[in-house]
Design a protein around this motif. Structure first.
Motif, PDB file in Angstrom:
ATOM      1  N   GLN A 102       0.834  -1.202   0.000  1.00  0.00           N
ATOM      2  CA  GLN A 102       0.000   0.000   0.000  1.00  0.00           C
ATOM      3  C   GLN A 102       0.871   1.255   0.000  1.00  0.00           C
ATOM      4  O   GLN A 102       0.541   2.243  -0.664  1.00  0.00           O
ATOM      5  N   LYS A 126       2.151   1.768  -3.521  1.00  0.00           N
ATOM      6  CA  LYS A 126       1.088   2.307  -4.367  1.00  0.00           C
ATOM      7  C   LYS A 126       0.858   3.789  -4.081  1.00  0.00           C
ATOM      8  O   LYS A 126       0.587   4.571  -4.990  1.00  0.00           O
ATOM      9  N   ARG A 127       0.982   4.174  -2.814  1.00  0.00           N
ATOM     10  CA  ARG A 127       0.810   5.577  -2.440  1.00  0.00           C
ATOM     11  C   ARG A 127       1.919   6.431  -3.050  1.00  0.00           C
ATOM     12  O   ARG A 127       1.687   7.561  -3.466  1.00  0.00           O
ATOM     13  N   PHE A 168       3.414   5.760  -5.912  1.00  0.00           N
ATOM     14  CA  PHE A 168       3.071   5.872  -7.328  1.00  0.00           C
ATOM     15  C   PHE A 168       2.015   6.964  -7.565  1.00  0.00           C
ATOM     16  O   PHE A 168       2.078   7.704  -8.522  1.00  0.00           O
ATOM     17  N   ARG A 169       1.036   7.040  -6.668  1.00  0.00           N
ATOM     18  CA  ARG A 169      -0.013   8.041  -6.821  1.00  0.00           C
ATOM     19  C   ARG A 169       0.478   9.434  -6.463  1.00  0.00           C
ATOM     20  O   ARG A 169      -0.115  10.419  -6.843  1.00  0.00           O
ATOM     21  N   GLY A 170       1.515   9.508  -5.682  1.00  0.00           N
ATOM     22  CA  GLY A 170       1.983  10.798  -5.168  1.00  0.00           C
ATOM     23  C   GLY A 170       1.410  10.970  -3.778  1.00  0.00           C
ATOM     24  O   GLY A 170       0.261  10.641  -3.521  1.00  0.00           O
ATOM     25  N   PHE A 171       2.196  11.466  -2.875  1.00  0.00           N
ATOM     26  CA  PHE A 171       1.727  11.596  -1.506  1.00  0.00           C
ATOM     27  C   PHE A 171       2.062  12.971  -0.963  1.00  0.00           C
ATOM     28  O   PHE A 171       2.942  13.659  -1.449  1.00  0.00           O
TER      29      PHE A 171
END
Length: 98
Positions: free
Chosen positions: A35, A38-39, A41-44
């Motif tokens: 997780q 994946k975060r 990859f999405r940008g945080f």
């Protein structure tokens, strides 16, 4: 996924710390690690980064060359928490020399 992110760190140094933190758990990953990747990859946001559980120990890496050939290398977490980058570098240099 980690390999792709490590490739991206050459152009996105802002994600390097988070990627290297996730890379430590490649030998035995859990759902929470997936997780986190994946975060990334999405940008945080900084809030997500601040919520990570970090032990604040630096990671030292050394490599010894003989001519142009790498003959020995090591990467591990330091035994103590350094108060500055300079102190962490001194600890890493002492570890490499010993």
């Amino acid at each position: 996924m980690i390999g792709s992110l490590l490739y991206l760190t050459a152009t996105r140094p802002d994600i390097q710390f988070a990627v290297c933190l996730c890379a430590r758990y490649q030998a035995s990953p859990r759902t929470s690690h997936r997780q986190a990747v994946k975060r990334i990859f999405r940008g945080f946001s900084d809030a997500d980064h601040a919520s990570c559980r970090i032990d604040r120990k630096s990671t030292s890496g050394t490599g010894q060359l003989l001519g142009t050939s790498l003959i020995s290398w090591s990467s591990r977490k330091q035994a103590s928490v350094a108060l500055s980058t300079t102190e962490a570098e001194y600890v890493a240099a002492a570890s490499c020399c010993s």
